[in-house]
Scaffold this motif. Structure first.
Motif, mmCIF file in Angstrom:
data_model
loop_
_atom_site.group_PDB
_atom_site.id
_atom_site.type_symbol
_atom_site.label_atom_id
_atom_site.label_comp_id
_atom_site.label_asym_id
_atom_site.label_seq_id
_atom_site.Cartn_x
_atom_site.Cartn_y
_atom_site.Cartn_z
ATOM 1 N N ASP A 161 0.833 -1.206 0.000
ATOM 2 C CA ASP A 161 0.000 0.000 0.000
ATOM 3 C C ASP A 161 0.866 1.254 0.000
ATOM 4 O OD1 ASP A 161 -2.678 -0.674 -0.204
ATOM 5 O OD2 ASP A 161 -2.877 -1.139 1.913
ATOM 6 N N TYR A 162 1.932 1.239 0.819
ATOM 7 C CA TYR A 162 2.800 2.407 0.952
ATOM 8 C C TYR A 162 4.243 1.996 0.754
ATOM 9 C CZ TYR A 162 -1.427 4.342 2.994
ATOM 10 O OH TYR A 162 -2.721 4.735 3.184
ATOM 11 N N GLY A 163 5.032 2.914 0.184
ATOM 12 C CA GLY A 163 6.415 2.595 -0.137
ATOM 13 C C GLY A 163 7.399 3.104 0.896
ATOM 14 N N ALA A 164 8.604 2.547 0.864
ATOM 15 C CA ALA A 164 9.719 2.983 1.705
ATOM 16 C C ALA A 164 10.894 3.299 0.785
ATOM 17 C CB ALA A 164 10.108 1.890 2.697
ATOM 18 N N PRO A 165 11.627 4.368 1.052
ATOM 19 C CA PRO A 165 12.729 4.773 0.173
ATOM 20 C C PRO A 165 13.727 3.651 -0.088
ATOM 21 C CG PRO A 165 12.271 6.490 1.763
ATOM 22 C CD PRO A 165 11.444 5.294 2.171
ATOM 23 N N GLU A 166 14.102 3.520 -1.353
ATOM 24 C CA GLU A 166 15.093 2.546 -1.784
ATOM 25 C C GLU A 166 16.418 3.269 -1.983
ATOM 26 O OE1 GLU A 166 17.094 -0.240 -2.388
ATOM 27 O OE2 GLU A 166 15.109 -1.087 -2.826
ATOM 28 N N LYS A 187 9.003 5.583 10.246
ATOM 29 C CA LYS A 187 10.258 4.941 10.626
ATOM 30 C C LYS A 187 10.988 4.418 9.397
ATOM 31 C CE LYS A 187 8.957 3.608 15.342
ATOM 32 N NZ LYS A 187 8.764 2.481 16.297
ATOM 33 N N ALA A 188 10.243 3.898 8.419
ATOM 34 C CA ALA A 188 10.865 3.403 7.189
ATOM 35 C C ALA A 188 11.457 4.556 6.379
ATOM 36 C CB ALA A 188 9.842 2.641 6.352
ATOM 37 N N ILE A 189 10.765 5.691 6.377
ATOM 38 C CA ILE A 189 11.268 6.874 5.675
ATOM 39 C C ILE A 189 12.534 7.381 6.356
ATOM 40 C CG2 ILE A 189 10.732 9.245 5.011
ATOM 41 C CD1 ILE A 189 7.738 8.362 5.031
ATOM 42 N N GLU A 190 12.499 7.436 7.679
ATOM 43 C CA GLU A 190 13.659 7.882 8.439
ATOM 44 C C GLU A 190 14.852 6.958 8.214
ATOM 45 O OE1 GLU A 190 14.740 9.252 13.027
ATOM 46 O OE2 GLU A 190 12.848 8.218 12.585
ATOM 47 N N ALA A 191 14.594 5.649 8.160
ATOM 48 C CA ALA A 191 15.678 4.690 7.936
ATOM 49 C C ALA A 191 16.300 4.870 6.560
ATOM 50 C CB ALA A 191 15.143 3.265 8.092
ATOM 51 N N GLU A 254 5.598 18.557 8.924
ATOM 52 C CA GLU A 254 6.616 19.130 9.805
ATOM 53 C C GLU A 254 7.686 18.096 10.149
ATOM 54 O OE1 GLU A 254 4.526 20.640 13.161
ATOM 55 O OE2 GLU A 254 3.543 22.255 12.054
ATOM 56 N N ARG A 255 7.244 16.864 10.371
ATOM 57 C CA ARG A 255 8.182 15.798 10.694
ATOM 58 C C ARG A 255 9.101 15.494 9.508
ATOM 59 N NH1 ARG A 255 11.676 13.740 13.940
ATOM 60 N NH2 ARG A 255 11.796 11.462 13.941
ATOM 61 N N LEU A 256 8.539 15.445 8.307
ATOM 62 C CA LEU A 256 9.339 15.189 7.117
ATOM 63 C C LEU A 256 10.360 16.307 6.894
ATOM 64 C CD1 LEU A 256 6.516 13.927 4.736
ATOM 65 C CD2 LEU A 256 8.463 12.566 5.542
ATOM 66 N N ALA A 257 9.922 17.556 7.095
ATOM 67 C CA ALA A 257 10.833 18.687 6.937
ATOM 68 C C ALA A 257 11.967 18.603 7.957
ATOM 69 C CB ALA A 257 10.073 20.002 7.084
ATOM 70 N N ALA A 258 11.639 18.201 9.183
ATOM 71 C CA ALA A 258 12.654 18.083 10.230
ATOM 72 C C ALA A 258 13.641 16.966 9.910
ATOM 73 C CB ALA A 258 11.985 17.830 11.576
ATOM 74 N N LEU A 259 13.137 15.826 9.415
ATOM 75 C CA LEU A 259 14.021 14.723 9.041
ATOM 76 C C LEU A 259 14.974 15.151 7.931
ATOM 77 C CD1 LEU A 259 11.532 11.696 9.027
ATOM 78 C CD2 LEU A 259 13.398 12.091 10.649
ATOM 79 N N ALA A 260 14.446 15.890 6.944
ATOM 80 C CA ALA A 260 15.285 16.361 5.845
ATOM 81 C C ALA A 260 16.360 17.321 6.356
ATOM 82 C CB ALA A 260 14.425 17.042 4.788
ATOM 83 N N ARG A 261 15.978 18.259 7.182
ATOM 84 C CA ARG A 261 16.957 19.214 7.721
ATOM 85 C C ARG A 261 18.056 18.514 8.509
ATOM 86 N NH1 ARG A 261 12.311 22.250 8.993
ATOM 87 N NH2 ARG A 261 12.419 21.502 11.161
#
Length: 291
Positions: A161-166, A187-191, A254-261
């Motif tokens: 259903d949803y993807g995780a970065p490769e 968590k998968a995105i953060e990893a 906001e969480r995605l922006a923080a992870l990117a920063r």
């Protein structure tokens, strides 16, 4: 060398039957963005030895450093500094959630993500950079690579259903682009970001959403199903969920922006109801370090 051209023509002809609109649209979109300075012309970069990396499928035998490879069971490529700096790996989320559109007049998120990814590849390849698709095609230069990328992007959505970065195939100290709705497990995105950062990779996150996912225009009795059919929720008062949904969406952004920063990346959200040129220009400038 004698079989490469016919083989490429065969693949190009097959591609012409399966994906001409996307490839043509991507090249037209890329033409709207003015070219700037690229990879090897950046100050401080040259032809100095950078590192050894494991050989990938598609690497020419002439690139292999046989002396280094003789000391192990694997083949290694001698990579130079400018090659690493010019290598961009693109991950386009193939999950079923990307198939969503809230209006038949709008493209699915997957179509817009593929268009942006391929148009960005056009720009970068024209500038002499090496571009690849994470897990699908190692970064390479040239027009033939654009045909390979377009061919790989013809694949259907995967079962999840949803993807995780490769991150497979990313070049150390290179750059990367992640295109997704990023509505899956954080968590998968953060990893995925952590794995890229561990290799010194810098890049951009582009969250692609449908306007309906931003506005939540639902009211009354509504059944919400995930695109893969594994999740479902029924409510008689969908309007009562709007405030909570919008708050959760804002929190995720906001969480995605923080992870990117945290890893030196850039983040933006793009809507399928908006023109694609703005997102393409943003991504191109961000990769060039102008954001």
């Amino acid at each position: 060398m004698t079989t490469a051209a016919p083989d490429l023509r065969t693949r190009a002809e097959a591609l012409g039957q399966s994906l001409p609109p996307l490839l043509a649209e991507a090249e037209m979109l890329a033409s709207t963005v003015m070219m700037g300075e690229h990879g090897r012309r950046r100050a401080g970069l040259g032809d100095e030895f950078w590192q050894y990396r494991p050989a990938h499928q598609g690497d020419s035998a002439r690139l292999i450093d046989w002396r280094r490879s003789a000391r192990s069971d694997a083949h290694f490529v001698r990579e130079r500094e400018w090659q690493a700096a010019q290598s961009v790996t693109i991950w386009i989320d193939p999950a079923k959630s990307m198939s969503f559109t809230g209006d038949r007049a709008r493209p699915p998120k997957s179509d817009r993500a593929r268009l942006l990814g391929l148009a960005l590849a056009v720009l970068l390849l024209r500038g002499g950079e090496r571009v690849g698709l994470a897990g699908l095609a190692s970064p390479r230069a040239g027009r033939a690579q654009l045909l390979r990328l377009a061919e790989r992007l013809a694949a259907e959505a995967v079962g999840a259903d949803y993807g995780a970065p490769e991150t497979e195939g990313m070049v150390s100290h290179g750059r990367a682009v992640f295109l997704s709705d990023f509505l899956g497990d954080l968590k998968a995105i953060e990893a995925g970001l952590a794995r890229a950062a561990d290799r010194g990779v810098k890049g951009v996150l582009i969250q692609v959403l449908d306007p309906a996912e931003e506005e939540f225009p639902f009211d009354g009795r509504t059944i919400f199903d995930s695109m893969g059919g594994t999740l479902t929720h029924e409510t008689r008062q969908a309007g009562d969920l709007r405030a909570r949904y919008l708050a959760r969406l804002a929190e995720r952004k906001e969480r995605l922006a923080a992870l990117a920063r945290a890893v030196g990346w850039h983040f933006t959200t793009h809507h399928t109801g908006a023109p694609a040129q703005g997102a393409l220009l943003w991504a191109y400038m961000a990769l060039q370090g102008e954001r």
